[in-house]
Design an enzyme around this catalytic site. Structure first.
Site, short mmCIF file in Angstrom:
data_model
loop_
_atom_site.label_atom_id
_atom_site.label_comp_id
_atom_site.label_asym_id
_atom_site.label_seq_id
_atom_site.Cartn_x
_atom_site.Cartn_y
_atom_site.Cartn_z
N VAL A 62 0.84 -1.20 0.00
CA VAL A 62 0.00 0.00 0.00
C VAL A 62 0.87 1.25 0.00
O VAL A 62 0.53 2.26 -0.61
CB VAL A 62 -0.96 -0.01 1.21
CG1 VAL A 62 -1.81 1.26 1.23
CG2 VAL A 62 -1.84 -1.24 1.18
N GLY A 63 2.03 1.19 0.66
CA GLY A 63 2.95 2.32 0.66
C GLY A 63 3.39 2.71 -0.74
O GLY A 63 3.53 3.89 -1.06
N CYS A 65 4.33 -2.95 14.69
CA CYS A 65 5.30 -2.63 13.64
C CYS A 65 6.70 -3.07 14.06
O CYS A 65 7.47 -3.58 13.25
CB CYS A 65 5.30 -1.12 13.35
SG CYS A 65 3.77 -0.52 12.64
N GLU A 111 6.13 4.62 6.92
CA GLU A 111 6.54 3.64 7.93
C GLU A 111 5.82 2.36 7.57
O GLU A 111 4.61 2.25 7.76
CB GLU A 111 6.17 4.16 9.33
CG GLU A 111 6.91 3.40 10.44
CD GLU A 111 6.24 2.10 10.80
OE1 GLU A 111 6.72 1.04 10.30
OE2 GLU A 111 5.28 2.10 11.57
#
Length: 661
Positions: free
Chosen positions: A355-356, A407, A373
């Site tokens: 998606v980044g 994360c 991130e």
């Protein structure tokens, strides 16, 4: 006799000097004796030379104290911290409790009334699509641990996103001129509310994301409060103009960098920590003078609506326009609209690498900057010299905090060969004994639910692939369907797997679930360990445990990660003066620390004249119309004067400047 008449005898000057020395000596004696009468008596009749010596020592000590305080204050900002502490104690911020209407979840079995905008209805399976098929303008919300339906939220369109961003942009036009004390007051108002509503916020997070209340306390509340505290104490200092050195050619100039608000920040937040992810960038965005538009995850939109209302209430209670912060709920199309919105100046995205890349692609045509991130696959290393009993809790917390949905959670446990059997044997029992269930139920639980149902399917595929290729499954490895689990609930058993190799998908793909993946380091070799850790597409965080701090640091310094901790886990993020971020597939850019706060700003370089009346002028030799021979001669003289490596070259350069100038 007047001073003028007696000056030739030196009596007036001597009298003044003696008086000064006696006063300083008296101060010292009073300080030591704590008796004014005794001090005065002991001073009378004392040798004048001794009085002079005492006064000189007092004066010298005072000067040294002032100098020491100056440098200590410069390093530790003592005066600033004292001022800010007094500001916080004396300035009573408003209580916004009556302005925020959080649902009451204190009774885990209580039914929630729809009329209070917090609906809770039972269902047996998660909805196939979060977009309401009966009304596509709404998103369906539900609790992942009970499958109970929650009040739906709007599924915003592109035009609605643009409208909200425009309102934020208008509100920012006045907010950017707010003072730092005003911004701190808004943050202190937020913190006052958070500290007094810890239980309610933790329950909301547990209801919407399935995490345990303790995980919510550690990952949502503690981190947010520390973020606020750090900004209150250091934010203004980090945004002060940064003065820069000038070169000899520009010695008559003063140069600095100022940090100017960008305008409107667009935040695309993930679902693993709904409260902290909502406030994280709002805090830094507001403090740096920006407006903030947040697109929360469609999987935790229900609680995000309430958390957003806290931010708006804090602004309104302090006399500022609440439109400064906006919340966009919706699916991928809503996020895409944010990226492309002309009123948003920068995007901060937290999510998956896939998606980044879409976020980058969407921002590229607009040349809009992004901070990405993109998660991680963090390594935790246990050298053979560790005390196993001491590191067991770190392995458990690193792998199972928030049910592994971190994360910077530990996805790879590298255990040195000589201790690996004892480690795995002890871990199997600990992992088997983890209690899993509804976090708002009557029984204590260690692990909650997975936020997304499809994540359970992804984890299952990774485990099945690893086992098929030779990995050893010690416990877990499937959805949890025990009697104390709601039928159809999104629970995956805490799992321990070992014997993982680089041919398996789980070696390189992010798991984001309650999986302890043990990898044995052959021959207890540090170099081999470094190679294994770096054989990964991600590079967010890492940690090494060893009896030798020096050894741990030597190993960790070779890791290709953005963060490293020796003999600890997760503390990088609790030290909010440190930047947070990684390398490789973990993304780029930073948030937190001065780097993250300044990332919310335009870094503008400023140069002005240092000395009144002294300014730069263009020498005739390089002015228009150009004389090439003269211009080259003058220019070479400048280069040789400032950058030549010998005195002869510099003297020659001065001659050239005179000749051609």
């Amino acid at each position: 006799m007047s001073c003028e008449a007696s000056a030739r005898h030196g009596t007036c000057a001597s009298s003044d000097s003696n008086t000064l020395h006696e006063s300083l000596a008296l101060i010292a004696i009073r300080f030591l004796s704590h008796d004014d009468g005794a001090a005065a008596a002991s001073l009378s009749g004392t040798n004048p030379e001794l009085v002079r010596l005492i006064s000189t020592l007092v004066f010298s000590t005072s000067i040294l104290f002032v100098i020491a305080f100056h440098y200590i204050n410069k390093e530790w900002h003592l005066w600033r911290d004292l001022k800010l502490t007094m500001e916080g104690l004396l300035d009573q911020v408003p209580d916004i409790s009556t302005m925020v209407n959080l649902p009451d979840l204190s009774d885990p079995d209580a039914s929630i009334d729809d009329s209070h905008d917090s609906g809770l209805n039972s269902q047996t399976t998660p909805p196939k699509s979060l977009v309401d098929p009966a009304n596509p303008s709404l998103l369906q919300c539900y609790s992942p641990s009970t499958l109970a339906a929650l009040t739906p939220v709007p599924n915003l369109s592109k035009s609605q996103v643009d409208s909200l961003a425009l309102r934020a942009k208008h509100a920012q036009q006045s907010w950017k001129y707010s003072t730092f004390p005003q911004r701190r007051r808004v943050l202190r108002t937020l913190q006052k509310y958070v500290v007094s509503h810890v239980d309610q916020i933790c329950r909301l997070c547990a209801r919407d994301s399935g995490k345990t209340q303790v995980d919510a306390l550690l990952g949502e509340i503690l981190t947010t409060c520390e973020k606020i505290r750090t900004l209150l104490h250091h934010g203004e200092t980090w945004l002060e103009p940064s003065h820069r050195e000038v070169n000899p050619m520009m010695v008559h100039k003063t140069a600095w960098v100022e940090y100017v608000p960008l305008g409107v920040l667009g935040i695309i937040a993930p679902w693993n920590y709904p409260f902290h992810n909502m406030l994280n960038h709002v805090l830094s965005g507001l403090f740096s003078g920006n407006a903030v538009v947040t697109k929360c995850s469609e999987h935790t939109s229900w609680s995000s609506v309430y958390f957003h209302s806290i931010c708006r209430a804090a602004l309104e209670a302090n006399g500022f326009d609440p439109d400064l912060v906006q919340l966009c709920t919706g699916v991928a199309e809503t996020g895409k609209a944010m990226v492309e919105c002309p009123h948003i100046d920068k995007i901060f995205f937290t999510g998956s690498p896939n998606v980044g890349r879409h976020v980058m692609a969407g921002a590229a045509p607009h040349l809009k900057p992004v901070v990405l991130e993109l998660g991680g696959k963090d390594a935790m290393v246990f050298c053979e010299d560790v005390n196993l009993e001491e590191v067991f809790p770190w392995a458990m917390r690193g792998c199972f905090q928030n049910c592994g949905q971190n994360c910077c959670g530990v996805e790879r446990l590298f255990v040195y060969e000589s201790i690996s059997k004892d480690f795995i044997k002890a871990m199997v029992e600990k992992v088997k004994n983890l209690r899993q269930g509804c976090p708002l139920g009557k029984d204590d639980v260690d692990c909650g639910a997975m936020v997304m149902d499809q994540q359970c399917d992804l984890i299952q595929a990774l485990i099945d692939d690893a086992v098929a290729k030779g990995a050893v499954l010690h416990c877990g490895g499937k959805r949890n369907s025990s009697e104390n689990i709601v039928k159809g609930g999104q629970f995956y058993q805490p799992t321990l797997i070992s014997g993982v190799t680089s041919e398996m998908r789980i070696w390189k793909e992010e798991v984001f679930g309650p999986i302890m993946c043990v990898i044995v380091v052959p021959d207890d070799n540090d170099d081999t360990c470094v190679q294994l850790v770096n054989d990964c597409p991600f590079g967010l965080g890492s940690s090494v445990y060893s009896a030798s701090k020096t050894r741990a640091l030597a190993i960790g310094s070779q890791f290709q990660t953005g963060m490293f901790t020796a003999n600890d886990f997760g503390v990088n993020y609790l030290i909010q003066s440190l930047p947070f971020g990684g390398v490789k597939e973990s993304g780029f850019g930073r948030f937190a620390g001065p780097e993250g706060l300044r990332a919310c700003c335009l870094e503008r370089s400023i140069v002005i004249d240092r000395i009144p009346g002294v300014k730069t002028s263009i020498p005739r030799a390089i002015d228009y119309p150009m004389d090439t021979n003269r211009g080259m001669g003058f220019g070479k003289g400048l280069v040789e004067l400032f950058y030549g490596d010998s005195l002869f070259v510099k003297i020659k350069a001065v001659v050239s400047l005179i000749r051609y100038g």
